[in-house]
Motif scaffolding. Structure first.
Motif, PDB file in Angstrom:
ATOM      1  N   UNK A  65      94.249  20.621  45.340  1.00  0.00           N
ATOM      2  CA  UNK A  65      95.507  21.350  45.292  1.00  0.00           C
ATOM      3  C   UNK A  65      95.216  22.827  45.096  1.00  0.00           C
ATOM      4  N   UNK A  66      96.284  23.589  44.891  1.00  0.00           N
ATOM      5  CA  UNK A  66      96.151  25.035  44.827  1.00  0.00           C
ATOM      6  C   UNK A  66      96.536  25.514  43.419  1.00  0.00           C
ATOM      7  N   UNK A  67      95.564  26.125  42.728  1.00  0.00           N
ATOM      8  CA  UNK A  67      95.877  26.573  41.362  1.00  0.00           C
ATOM      9  C   UNK A  67      96.821  27.775  41.336  1.00  0.00           C
ATOM     10  N   UNK A  68      97.176  28.280  42.522  1.00  0.00           N
ATOM     11  CA  UNK A  68      98.160  29.372  42.559  1.00  0.00           C
ATOM     12  C   UNK A  68      99.572  28.831  42.778  1.00  0.00           C
ATOM     13  N   UNK A  69      99.657  27.528  43.046  1.00  0.00           N
ATOM     14  CA  UNK A  69     100.944  26.916  43.361  1.00  0.00           C
ATOM     15  C   UNK A  69     101.579  26.315  42.089  1.00  0.00           C
ATOM     16  N   UNK A  70     102.870  26.639  41.889  1.00  0.00           N
ATOM     17  CA  UNK A  70     103.558  26.198  40.659  1.00  0.00           C
ATOM     18  C   UNK A  70     103.482  24.687  40.483  1.00  0.00           C
ATOM     19  N   UNK A  71     103.914  23.949  41.496  1.00  0.00           N
ATOM     20  CA  UNK A  71     104.000  22.492  41.346  1.00  0.00           C
ATOM     21  C   UNK A  71     102.626  21.862  41.128  1.00  0.00           C
ATOM     22  N   UNK A  72     101.648  22.348  41.863  1.00  0.00           N
ATOM     23  CA  UNK A  72     100.294  21.779  41.728  1.00  0.00           C
ATOM     24  C   UNK A  72      99.781  21.956  40.299  1.00  0.00           C
ATOM     25  N   UNK A  73      99.978  23.149  39.744  1.00  0.00           N
ATOM     26  CA  UNK A  73      99.489  23.419  38.379  1.00  0.00           C
ATOM     27  C   UNK A  73     100.295  22.626  37.370  1.00  0.00           C
ATOM     28  N   UNK A  74     101.611  22.609  37.569  1.00  0.00           N
ATOM     29  CA  UNK A  74     102.479  21.903  36.612  1.00  0.00           C
ATOM     30  C   UNK A  74     102.133  20.405  36.567  1.00  0.00           C
ATOM     31  N   UNK A  75     102.040  19.809  37.735  1.00  0.00           N
ATOM     32  CA  UNK A  75     101.748  18.364  37.790  1.00  0.00           C
ATOM     33  C   UNK A  75     100.364  18.048  37.231  1.00  0.00           C
ATOM     34  N   UNK A  76      99.409  18.879  37.550  1.00  0.00           N
ATOM     35  CA  UNK A  76      98.041  18.695  37.044  1.00  0.00           C
ATOM     36  C   UNK A  76      98.036  18.807  35.514  1.00  0.00           C
ATOM     37  N   UNK A  77      98.704  19.843  35.023  1.00  0.00           N
ATOM     38  CA  UNK A  77      98.725  20.108  33.577  1.00  0.00           C
ATOM     39  C   UNK A  77      99.326  18.961  32.790  1.00  0.00           C
ATOM     40  N   UNK A  78     100.300  18.295  33.390  1.00  0.00           N
ATOM     41  CA  UNK A  78     100.951  17.196  32.680  1.00  0.00           C
ATOM     42  C   UNK A  78     100.017  16.015  32.425  1.00  0.00           C
ATOM     43  N   UNK A  79      98.954  15.961  33.197  1.00  0.00           N
ATOM     44  CA  UNK A  79      98.084  14.784  33.096  1.00  0.00           C
ATOM     45  C   UNK A  79      96.877  14.964  32.177  1.00  0.00           C
TER      46      UNK A  79
END
Ligand code: ADP
Length: 395
Positions: A65-79
């Protein structure tokens, strides 16, 4: 505070094998964080565009995914349980939201927002009376040209793009009218040219318990054309007094930012003996690579200790060292081939760290080597030998 963090605090050790550290970025810094974590019972998750990146081999789980993309970071962070970075230019809006929801994030996203903008970073030093060179902010090229025209800006000066510059790529030295074409078309910070005696760096770590530790100052020698560090010398060849001054300033910067994890503080020692802050990076840094082979604790282990609120490790030096960045050879682009690898490995005290990047390009950081020896002189001469022998080329 989230549950897992309190588990770690209570047990006072890394004994929860479900503990997940998420790293935004899967480059070489991620790879080396993963290697350090492999000694412990923690899981490393990484987010970056491709599992084929250097970090792909040293994590338990790679999310493409892209660490500059909001959703990608948000979803990753939740896990994950604790979130950290190996690059500053990540989506901090997603991090701010995750933080609001109780996620542990180091460095804190609000501080990261300051640090990733060189303009805000300079203002931070100014507001907190931390020593740095004078500066002015400009919105773009036109405004700079107008200021020169109106005699309100003097040569020489250094222009730094406020965002997304690294390894000297967003930096222009403007010495005279002849350099006007080099002016970058970006919101930028302008500074007078500092009369630099040496460029130093101090990597500092801080945990939530408030412990702060600094590695010994190192000295950077730059490649004359590529604007990348060529040799990194540890310990820096400076007096004890200057060394202490560099450490004091760096610890103060760390305490003022109050971030957890590492803060690499790049400094200028001026010809008049002043220590000025150039810039900081809140993550493992090129100027701390030698610690893997030459210090009691590596910067990568120290970062993990700090973000998990564990006691910090000793930063003492085991042996003098010289770190060499292994860069892609000029005029070679393509599949990487390490020419002279055996000869390089034959050099006493040479520790090679190849990042596993499939493609080489001129001056791309393909790896580094830390040469340890009983004396700095020996380490230096072996580092020079290594540079002569080892070339990253494409066949
Ligand atoms: P980057 O973030 O790309 O590493 P830096 O701000 O560290 O950019 O600048 C890169 C290099 O440019 C520095 O290491 C130093 O050699 C030179 N430099 C930067 N600012 C100044 C300055 N004010 N005076 C003289 N040289 C500078």
């Amino acid at each position: 505070m989230n549950e897992v963090k309190s588990t770690i605090d209570k047990r006072d050790g890394v004994s929860n094998s479900d503990f997940k550290i998420g790293i935004l970025g899967g480059g070489q810094l991620g790879k080396m964080l993963g290697l350090a974590a492999a000694n412990w019972d923690v899981k490393i998750w990484m987010l970056d565009k491709s599992k084929s990146f250097p970090g792909g081999n040293t994590c338990s789980h790679f999310v493409e995914g892209d660490f500059k993309n909001y959703d990608d970071v948000y979803n990753f962070g939740q896990q994950v349980d604790v979130l950290t970075i190996e690059i500053e230019h990540v989506n901090t809006d997603a991090l701010l939201q995750l933080e609001k929801e109780g996620k542990t994030i180091h460095p804190s996203p609000s501080k990261l927002n300051i640090i990733k903008d060189k303009g805000l970073q300079k203002q931070f030093y100014y507001e907190h009376k931390l020593p740095t060179s004078p500066f002015r902010l400009f919105s773009g090229k036109e405004e700079i040209l107008d200021a020169i025209e109106a005699n309100k800006l003097r040569f020489p000066f250094v222009q730094k793009s406020r965002l997304a510059g690294y390894d000297g790529k967003g930096v222009a030295v403007i010495r005279s009218e002849n350099d006007l074409s080099k002016i970058l078309a970006a919101p930028s910070v302008l500074e007078p040219l500092v009369d630099i005696d040496k460029e130093l760096a101090v990597v500092v770590a801080r945990n939530e318990r408030g412990e702060v530790q600094a590695f010994p100052p190192v000295e950077m020698e730059f490649h004359p054309t590529a604007n990348l560090v060529e040799f990194l010398i540890c310990p820096a060849q400076i007096s004890d007094e200057i060394s202490q001054k560099a450490i004091d300033v760096s610890m103060k910067v760390m305490e003022t930012f109050g971030v957890c994890g590492l803060l690499a503080v790049e400094l200028f020692l001026t010809k008049s003996g002043e220590i000025l802050i150039n810039e900081v990076a809140p993550r493992p840094h090129n100027s701390g690579h030698h610690t893997i082979d030459s210090c009691y604790t590596s910067q990568f282990q120290q970062h993990l200790r700090a973000i998990m609120n564990l006691p910090l490790g000793s930063t003492k030096m085991k042996t003098p060292s010289v770190m060499v960045n292994i860069l892609g050879a000029d005029n070679h682009t393509g599949h990487a081939y390490y020419d002279g690898l055996s000869e390089a490995m034959n050099i006493e005290g040479a520790n090679l760290h190849l990042y596993g990047k499939e493609l080489t390009k001129p001056f791309r950081k393909m790896g580094h080597a830390t040469i340890v020896a009983d004396s700095l002189e020996k380490a230096k001469s072996n580092a020079r030998k290594l540079k002569e022998k080892l070339r990253v080329i494409s066949l």
